[in-house]
Design an enzyme around this catalytic site. Sequence first.
Site, PDB file in Angstrom:
ATOM      1  N   CYS A  63      48.885  53.855  -6.245  1.00 48.22           N
ATOM      2  CA  CYS A  63      48.903  54.777  -7.295  1.00 48.22           C
ATOM      3  C   CYS A  63      47.852  54.811  -8.323  1.00 48.22           C
ATOM      4  O   CYS A  63      47.574  55.830  -9.012  1.00 48.22           O
ATOM      5  CB  CYS A  63      50.195  54.568  -7.882  1.00 48.22           C
ATOM      6  SG  CYS A  63      50.481  53.104  -9.028  1.00 48.22           S
ATOM      7  N   GLY A 119      53.492  56.553 -11.159  1.00 47.98           N
ATOM      8  CA  GLY A 119      52.399  56.960 -10.031  1.00 47.98           C
ATOM      9  C   GLY A 119      53.028  57.596  -9.134  1.00 47.98           C
ATOM     10  O   GLY A 119      52.368  58.494  -8.690  1.00 47.98           O
ATOM     11  N   ASN A 121      47.371  43.142  -0.780  1.00 44.89           N
ATOM     12  CA  ASN A 121      48.035  44.117  -1.531  1.00 44.89           C
ATOM     13  C   ASN A 121      47.879  45.615  -1.232  1.00 44.89           C
ATOM     14  O   ASN A 121      48.560  46.031  -0.095  1.00 44.89           O
ATOM     15  CB  ASN A 121      47.704  44.018  -3.050  1.00 44.89           C
ATOM     16  CG  ASN A 121      48.368  45.029  -4.035  1.00 44.89           C
ATOM     17  OD1 ASN A 121      49.319  45.567  -3.824  1.00 44.89           O
ATOM     18  ND2 ASN A 121      48.047  45.305  -5.343  1.00 44.89           N
ATOM     19  N   CYS A 122      47.037  46.284  -1.594  1.00 41.52           N
ATOM     20  CA  CYS A 122      46.799  47.850  -1.112  1.00 41.52           C
ATOM     21  C   CYS A 122      45.371  48.037  -0.605  1.00 41.52           C
ATOM     22  O   CYS A 122      44.591  47.193  -0.857  1.00 41.52           O
ATOM     23  CB  CYS A 122      46.909  48.658  -2.519  1.00 41.52           C
ATOM     24  SG  CYS A 122      45.902  48.129  -3.814  1.00 41.52           S
ATOM     25  N   MET A 175      43.528  53.436  -4.439  1.00 37.91           N
ATOM     26  CA  MET A 175      44.448  52.386  -3.271  1.00 37.91           C
ATOM     27  C   MET A 175      45.601  52.401  -4.154  1.00 37.91           C
ATOM     28  O   MET A 175      45.895  52.005  -5.095  1.00 37.91           O
ATOM     29  CB  MET A 175      43.723  51.044  -3.234  1.00 37.91           C
ATOM     30  CG  MET A 175      42.387  50.955  -2.687  1.00 37.91           C
ATOM     31  SD  MET A 175      41.871  49.292  -2.258  1.00 37.91           S
ATOM     32  CE  MET A 175      41.620  48.640  -4.096  1.00 37.91           C
ATOM     33  N   TYR A 235      42.908  46.069 -14.798  1.00 35.18           N
ATOM     34  CA  TYR A 235      43.819  46.988 -14.431  1.00 35.18           C
ATOM     35  C   TYR A 235      44.893  47.330 -15.159  1.00 35.18           C
ATOM     36  O   TYR A 235      45.554  46.380 -15.598  1.00 35.18           O
ATOM     37  CB  TYR A 235      44.047  46.333 -13.016  1.00 35.18           C
ATOM     38  CG  TYR A 235      45.082  46.908 -11.935  1.00 35.18           C
ATOM     39  CD1 TYR A 235      45.065  47.971 -11.225  1.00 35.18           C
ATOM     40  CD2 TYR A 235      46.699  46.392 -12.131  1.00 35.18           C
ATOM     41  CE1 TYR A 235      45.947  48.384 -10.248  1.00 35.18           C
ATOM     42  CE2 TYR A 235      47.430  46.875 -11.327  1.00 35.18           C
ATOM     43  CZ  TYR A 235      47.220  47.938 -10.225  1.00 35.18           C
ATOM     44  OH  TYR A 235      48.315  48.259  -9.524  1.00 35.18           O
ATOM     45  N   GLU A 271      56.594  49.400 -13.522  1.00 30.91           N
ATOM     46  CA  GLU A 271      57.714  49.890 -13.076  1.00 30.91           C
ATOM     47  C   GLU A 271      58.716  49.233 -13.700  1.00 30.91           C
ATOM     48  O   GLU A 271      59.691  49.637 -14.352  1.00 30.91           O
ATOM     49  CB  GLU A 271      58.068  49.936 -11.835  1.00 30.91           C
ATOM     50  CG  GLU A 271      59.259  50.758 -11.426  1.00 30.91           C
ATOM     51  CD  GLU A 271      59.492  51.057  -9.818  1.00 30.91           C
ATOM     52  OE1 GLU A 271      60.731  50.714  -9.284  1.00 30.91           O
ATOM     53  OE2 GLU A 271      58.435  51.397  -9.346  1.00 30.91           O
ATOM     54  N   SER A 296      44.827  51.908  -8.285  1.00 31.52           N
ATOM     55  CA  SER A 296      43.904  50.708  -8.124  1.00 31.52           C
ATOM     56  C   SER A 296      42.778  51.264  -7.654  1.00 31.52           C
ATOM     57  O   SER A 296      42.712  51.965  -6.425  1.00 31.52           O
ATOM     58  CB  SER A 296      44.519  49.682  -7.109  1.00 31.52           C
ATOM     59  OG  SER A 296      43.566  48.765  -6.943  1.00 31.52           O
ATOM     60  N   ASN A 299      42.554  45.506  -2.158  1.00 26.75           N
ATOM     61  CA  ASN A 299      42.915  44.451  -3.286  1.00 26.75           C
ATOM     62  C   ASN A 299      43.739  43.521  -2.969  1.00 26.75           C
ATOM     63  O   ASN A 299      44.705  43.547  -1.803  1.00 26.75           O
ATOM     64  CB  ASN A 299      43.532  45.590  -4.242  1.00 26.75           C
ATOM     65  CG  ASN A 299      43.885  44.847  -5.505  1.00 26.75           C
ATOM     66  OD1 ASN A 299      45.120  44.113  -5.531  1.00 26.75           O
ATOM     67  ND2 ASN A 299      43.068  44.640  -6.445  1.00 26.75           N
TER      68      ASN A 299
END
Length: 715
Positions: free
Chosen positions: A393, A690, A183-184, A391, A551, A556, A395, A414
Amino acid sequence: MNILKVNINKRDGRVVAFDVQRIYNAIAKAYDETEQPMPQKGISKSSAIQDVVEDVERVIQETDQAAYGVEEIQEIVKLALINKMPLVAKSYIEYATMRKTLRESEMDLNKRINNLVNGDKSVVNENANKDSRTFSTKRDLMAGQVAKAEGLKMLPKKVREAHLRGDLHFHDLDYSPYLPYTNCCLIDLKHMFETGFNMGNAMIGEPKSIQTAVAQTSQIIANVASHQYGGTSINRIDEILEPYAYKNYNKHLAEAEKYQIPDRETYATERTKKDIYDSMQSLEYEINTLYTANGQTPFTTIGFGLAESFFGKEIQKAILNVRLNGLGEDKKTAIFPKLLFTIKDGVNLKPGDPHYDVKQLALKCAANRMYPDILNYDTIIRLTGSFKCSMGCRSFLQGWKDEQGQEVNDGRMNLGVVTLNLPRIAIQSNGNRDDFWEIFEQRMDVLHEALQFRKKRVFEALPENAPILYKDGAFGKNLTDEADLAKEMFLDQRATISVGYIGLYEVGKVFYGADWEDQEEARSFTLSILKRMKDLSTQWSDEEGVWYSVYGTPSESLTDRFCKLDKAKFGSIEDITDKDYYTNSFHYDIRKNPTPFEKIDFEKDYPVYASGGFIHYIEYPNVKHNIKALETVWDYAYDKVGYLGTNTPIDKCYVCGSEAEFKTTAKGFECPHCGNNDPDKCDVVRRTCGYLGNPMQRPMVHGRQVEIANRKKHI
């Protein structure tokens, strides 16, 4: 036979006890959606429904089976309705058919591709920062439809059914699990600079100047963003670039000595300051003009504010001044990178701190360009165990040390998110706490299974799949192709995987009414939900070696999806489904108007249990000429919340010169003074979960942005 002992075999493989109330509720919903359902006068709705329910019970008794499938029960109900309430039967059959079609279409590749080709809004508007008009984005979206259809088939049956029902949401199906994407992350830029790395066909050595370091940074960002699907962050970039600024200084100092320039130190200093500004300007332009393999500008975040040297401070000032000065001749607000400015007592918090002037510049920048958001150093450490920027917006990594006992943040990542539909659990519990917790525990079991599958799939990645991440140092290590798997990057709780949630406001509404924010019992109950999530996550982390983090999902489009499904299932419920959206994470009801201080005080306790992903926003009027008011809020937040965003009107009309907030209309955004709505003659910026976005430049997502602006969902 006692029908209370009959079992129902659910589509996802679960076996549950027969519940006659569910039959009654389903018929009641079909009844409410039918015009003039009963031709007989004098028969009440409840009596008519109960009559059908008794017929259903009678058939089940006579059939005398130990267990039934869902479809078998539906068939019994359908026949009973046809006999007693034929018009209601039609409504019941249509709904059941619609749900079956939806389940099948979610995995129907041809259907998904047709939706994309035909411009289905749920496909082309899913990501507000993807311009679905361009070839590269269309190609990515088309590949995403293939990945979603196949990914759904790969999921465990129980998880797949829960996702399709809307009990939970398996995020980013357009990338994972079809491929073992992460992910990020926080790029380990320092490691890459110091050890060198491969980029395409070239071996890149350590930079010799800040210009080269920044050029390499932008290329690394683009490459990393193309090999993952989440946000790409660089932590403490001012401290990373600091040594390369000094390389410039030493070079200019040598030039001054060579050419016998008077006041050599001043010459070298001024030349270096210009190099720094030009480099940071170049970084801003490059990031905003980059396109990744994902068909979008990379979602980039840079954290800064802690460097204490002279040139470290100059880097901070350059980042802010570049943003303040805007992009191009029109000086438009840059969308990326997201700026995170760190405030630390003794460094820049208060008058007398050596970098307090940089904080003043950050305040001016936030008032005029909405960024930077701020990180409060001491509170981030208290909440997460170490200091680092987010990480993506929102995390956050937890504090972690390597085998040598050294704190490590950069190079970590992540593995993905699965989000729980909390409002649905509250609705299904009918305000009964025991029922709420029983359903909650069942859903958390399924969510855990979903995350275990997500983790298992990412563990199957090979170093050769994403060389920039695994072989060339972005993840902080340099594996070889001989390594069996890349999973060693994730073990020993080095990586996080996210237990997402939305809708705490709606949960509070079910149990305590619409205005529960000031009720201590209500706050305690909503906090207990996150505490239980954290307790379970900690247990799973200890057992499995990956850090499960609670989390607050930046949902969105999910706030709409969950609510839409629940409205179809439970009807319009005041202050819950009637809004057509759910409230993000732990945020205060967005329809109310608390003061900034009330909002901070209300929200500050939730990240204690949800430190894997959080952000707070404050909505302001235009504060360009009242910077002190903004600073008062920042200072109030310092020891209360870790991560705070500024939302303030920053629109600009290039026809009449107005800087008033643009109006949202059915056709889009327009200047309140002259009616201008030409995207080339205005600058309209909105925050979407974010990140910032310019809806005027993205017609295909324009309607989505108007919806968000109208209800201020970002708060």
